[in-house]
Scaffold this motif. Structure first.
Motif, PDB file in Angstrom:
ATOM      1  N   SER A  99       0.860  -1.188   0.000  1.00 63.41           N
ATOM      2  CA  SER A  99       0.000   0.000   0.000  1.00 63.41           C
ATOM      3  C   SER A  99       0.893   1.233   0.000  1.00 63.41           C
ATOM      4  CB  SER A  99      -0.896   0.031   1.241  1.00 63.41           C
ATOM      5  OG  SER A  99      -0.110   0.294   2.385  1.00 63.41           O
ATOM      6  N   ASN A 104       5.376   4.696   2.102  1.00 54.62           N
ATOM      7  CA  ASN A 104       5.805   5.938   2.751  1.00 54.62           C
ATOM      8  C   ASN A 104       6.423   5.675   4.123  1.00 54.62           C
ATOM      9  OD1 ASN A 104       5.191   7.708   0.712  1.00 54.62           O
ATOM     10  ND2 ASN A 104       3.132   8.153   1.437  1.00 54.62           N
ATOM     11  N   ASP A 217       6.476  11.831  -2.623  1.00 54.63           N
ATOM     12  CA  ASP A 217       5.370  10.882  -2.526  1.00 54.63           C
ATOM     13  C   ASP A 217       4.572  10.990  -3.818  1.00 54.63           C
ATOM     14  OD1 ASP A 217       2.911   9.696  -2.158  1.00 54.63           O
ATOM     15  OD2 ASP A 217       2.586  10.477  -0.137  1.00 54.63           O
ATOM     16  N   ILE A 219       2.550   8.538  -4.847  1.00 57.34           N
ATOM     17  CA  ILE A 219       1.556   7.460  -4.772  1.00 57.34           C
ATOM     18  C   ILE A 219       0.391   7.773  -5.721  1.00 57.34           C
ATOM     19  CG2 ILE A 219      -0.053   6.248  -3.217  1.00 57.34           C
ATOM     20  CD1 ILE A 219       2.856   5.895  -2.299  1.00 57.34           C
ATOM     21  N   LYS A 246      -0.941   3.031  -5.764  1.00 58.73           N
ATOM     22  CA  LYS A 246      -2.146   3.205  -6.588  1.00 58.73           C
ATOM     23  C   LYS A 246      -1.997   2.620  -7.998  1.00 58.73           C
ATOM     24  CE  LYS A 246      -4.087   7.158  -4.114  1.00 58.73           C
ATOM     25  NZ  LYS A 246      -5.415   6.699  -3.720  1.00 58.73           N
TER      26      LYS A 246
END
Ligand code: PLP
Length: 393
Positions: A99, A104, A217, A219, A246
């Motif tokens: 995830s 992170n 980040d 994502i 994602k």
């Protein structure tokens, strides 16, 4: 339709009374066979839309071979995907996670380890107001969502927060205790708030001058979402640490933490996880990355992104709405009044899925291969939904 029995589900969010049973490309179907045009796509997750053939084939082919060999052994898709990502990003080392929050969390740990080894124990990470980095305790602590202020105290210490896009405050916040600066190139959950490319370049220069790491980040913005493989390419910079999630898995749980060789300082036991780098998810990730890297794919994302923004601007002019902003196929529309939730409900009734990250704004994150006809249909349904909320027949 019978009411959905959610009595065994832990309550974490309010969901509409719709049971989705099938998806194809930009369309979702409920259990009554009704079609919904999906401009949420699992929150920018289904990069190639619902159940695309290329990912079905990758998943089923791998499923007939091997699913999980434990991260303590090599597997071919894991090595192949790491090589692809390293080549595309120029960051030499990759760690896979399940995830965005986990990737992170790994980035935060890696920066702290690097600070311990290379900067006399520095562990502070400068982060930004409005940021969203995930829902583990450390990533919630790194996030700057106002509503999370008093939640799950005490938070993980070591995060210094500055106003979004404020270079002077960023520089003042940096000191001998700083090991990294962490940010999203576009704050997606805050309502699609980009920072200017010049700001990204300034932050890169500042972190280099201070000898600290830059963690991006991506994502939400990575893997083609903004019309480049990575959003930082628009600014012609490269971070020291990058996180992806994602879209990387095209709908399956897959995320990645990438870092420069010199920054990849984890030692045995520092980082790991049962499902990390499993062949099933990695095989899907390889197929996503191969597809997004094909000649012409990203040009198409940029062209469709420009078309989406243009059509939204036309709508904003006609209906006296606010700003349209974003990059590629991550776009927001300001509604000027806190009617986002009502518009989302009205759109659902009209067979359209959109998201309101803020009460007065809508976010659009369709499949990267969305068609012009689907963009047109979305605009028609959205216009009708906004009119209905405003009481215009
Ligand atoms: N970082 C950013 C920028 C995100 O947009 C998200 C999710 O929306 C996350 C981190 C957390 O990812 P996940 O929900 O996969 O843990």
């Amino acid at each position: 339709m019978d009411a959905i029995d959610d009595s065994a589900l832990m309550f974490v969010t309010q969901r509409p009374q719709v049971m989705f049973v099938r998806g194809e490309g930009s369309w979702l179907y409920d259990d009554a066979g009704r079609a919904y045009l999906d401009f949420v796509q699992g929150w920018a997750v289904n990069a190639l839309g619902h159940s695309p053939a290329v990912l079905r084939e990758a998943l089923t082919a791998q499923a007939t071979r091997v699913w999980n060999v434990s991260p303590a052994y090599y597997n071919e898709p894991m090595c192949r995907l790491a090589t692809q990502l390293a080549r595309l990003s120029g960051l030499e080392r990759v760690f896979f996670a399940n995830s965005g929050a986990e990737a992170n969390e790994g980035a935060i740990k890696l920066a702290r380890k690097w600070g311990a080894l290379e900067r006399r124990g520095a562990y502070e990470i400068v982060v930004f107001e409005g940021a969203f980095h995930g829902r583990t305790l450390a990533t919630m602590s790194a996030s700057g969502k106002p509503a999370w202020g008093g939640l799950f105290e005490p938070k993980v210490p070591g995060f210094v927060r500055v106003p979004h896009g404020d270079l002077a405050r960023l520089e003042r916040a940096m000191g001998p205790g700083t090991c990294a600066v962490m940010l999203e190139p576009i704050q997606g959950e805050a309502g699609v708030l980009p920072v200017p490319t010049a700001f990204l370049r300034d932050v890169r220069a500042l972190t280099q001058r201070h000898g600290v790491l830059l963690i991006l980040d991506e994502i939400q913005t990575g893997v083609g979402r903004t019309g480049r493989m990575f959003c930082y390419e628009h600014a012609c910079i490269r971070p020291d640490i990058l996180t992806l999630g994602k879209g990387l898995g095209g709908g399956v749980p897959l995320a990645a933490l990438l870092a420069r060789e010199e920054v990849s300082v984890f030692e045995v036991g520092d980082q790991g996880g049962t499902f990390n780098g499993n062949p099933l998810m990695s095989a899907v990730g390889c197929a996503v990355v191969e597809t997004v890297s094909r000649p012409g794919f990203l040009e198409q994302v940029r062209a469709n992104g420009a078309c989406l923004a243009h059509r939204l601007r036309e709508l904003a002019r006609t209906l006296a709405l606010g700003e349209v902003r974003g990059q590629g196929l991550l776009v927001a529309l300001d509604l000027l009044r806190p009617i986002g939730g009502e518009v989302v409900s009205a759109a659902l009734e009209r067979g359209l899925l959109v998201n309101a990250p803020r009460p007065a704004s809508l976010r659009f994150m369709p499949a990267l291969n969305v068609s012009r006809a689907e963009i047109d249909t979305m605009i028609e349904r959205l216009a009708a939904s906004i009119a209905a909320v405003r009481g215009i027949p």
